[in-house]
Design a protein around this motif. Sequence first.
Motif, PDB file in Angstrom:
ATOM      1  N   HIS A  91      -4.276 -11.991  -4.203  1.00 48.43           N
ATOM      2  CA  HIS A  91      -3.729 -11.578  -5.505  1.00 48.43           C
ATOM      3  C   HIS A  91      -4.524 -10.355  -5.972  1.00 48.43           C
ATOM      4  N   TYR A  92      -4.221  -9.210  -5.378  1.00 52.26           N
ATOM      5  CA  TYR A  92      -5.034  -8.023  -5.603  1.00 52.26           C
ATOM      6  C   TYR A  92      -4.948  -7.496  -7.029  1.00 52.26           C
ATOM      7  N   GLU A  93      -3.781  -7.526  -7.621  1.00 52.50           N
ATOM      8  CA  GLU A  93      -3.626  -7.037  -8.994  1.00 52.50           C
ATOM      9  C   GLU A  93      -4.423  -7.913  -9.965  1.00 52.50           C
ATOM     10  N   GLU A  96      -8.150  -7.229  -9.497  1.00 52.93           N
ATOM     11  CA  GLU A  96      -8.586  -5.961 -10.071  1.00 52.93           C
ATOM     12  C   GLU A  96      -8.696  -6.044 -11.591  1.00 52.93           C
ATOM     13  N   VAL A 123     -10.974  -4.770  -3.419  1.00 55.33           N
ATOM     14  CA  VAL A 123      -9.622  -4.868  -3.985  1.00 55.33           C
ATOM     15  C   VAL A 123      -8.978  -3.496  -4.048  1.00 55.33           C
ATOM     16  N   ARG A 124      -9.706  -2.532  -4.551  1.00 57.36           N
ATOM     17  CA  ARG A 124      -9.144  -1.180  -4.671  1.00 57.36           C
ATOM     18  C   ARG A 124      -8.823  -0.585  -3.303  1.00 57.36           C
ATOM     19  N   LYS A 126      -8.035  -2.327  -0.566  1.00 63.12           N
ATOM     20  CA  LYS A 126      -6.866  -3.034  -0.028  1.00 63.12           C
ATOM     21  C   LYS A 126      -5.585  -2.600  -0.724  1.00 63.12           C
ATOM     22  N   LYS A 127      -5.649  -2.380  -2.041  1.00 62.67           N
ATOM     23  CA  LYS A 127      -4.470  -1.897  -2.756  1.00 62.67           C
ATOM     24  C   LYS A 127      -4.073  -0.511  -2.258  1.00 62.67           C
ATOM     25  N   LYS A 128      -5.050   0.320  -1.975  1.00 60.18           N
ATOM     26  CA  LYS A 128      -4.775   1.656  -1.458  1.00 60.18           C
ATOM     27  C   LYS A 128      -4.133   1.566  -0.089  1.00 60.18           C
ATOM     28  N   GLU A 129      -4.630   0.658   0.759  1.00 59.46           N
ATOM     29  CA  GLU A 129      -4.036   0.476   2.091  1.00 59.46           C
ATOM     30  C   GLU A 129      -2.580   0.013   1.994  1.00 59.46           C
ATOM     31  N   VAL A 130      -2.313  -0.910   1.082  1.00 56.85           N
ATOM     32  CA  VAL A 130      -0.945  -1.395   0.891  1.00 56.85           C
ATOM     33  C   VAL A 130      -0.058  -0.263   0.368  1.00 56.85           C
ATOM     34  N   TRP A 131      -0.598   0.541  -0.552  1.00 56.08           N
ATOM     35  CA  TRP A 131       0.169   1.635  -1.134  1.00 56.08           C
ATOM     36  C   TRP A 131       0.510   2.690  -0.082  1.00 56.08           C
TER      37      TRP A 131
END
Length: 133
Positions: A91-93, A96, A123-124, A126-131
């Motif tokens: 649950h990355y959001e 964060e 987290v940041r 992983k979110k960047k990788e997903v984005w």
Amino acid sequence: MTKQAILPERGAALRELLRRQIRAVVLLVVRIAACALLLTLLKPLWGARPWLSNLLFGLGGLLCGIPLLRDVGRNWRWRIALGQAYLAAGHYEDAEVTLKPLDGIQGQLFDPEGGGLRALETVRRKKKEVWEQ
């Protein structure tokens, strides 16, 4: 089959963090009022001994400040553990939002090992990788 802990909803968890913080501050105010009343009642008893006055006021400050720091530290540890649990669950959001206050001075004070800040950086990333995908 693995057993996974049930995580609280982010809104409910943040409300609980706020409730705990408000409780710590209210208890601080109550302790300050109790110490002030007690010291005011005791001051005539020690008369012209200023060293005793300073000692008792210092002890009163410790009796008020130490529990506040303990409660606030416990609140930050819970925030960090919750953010790390959100991260582990993917649950990355939520992670964060929960860990974002660690960017400030309080995060430096109450996360001396840096585990929460490392989790926030993870987290940041992983979110960047997903984005980027």
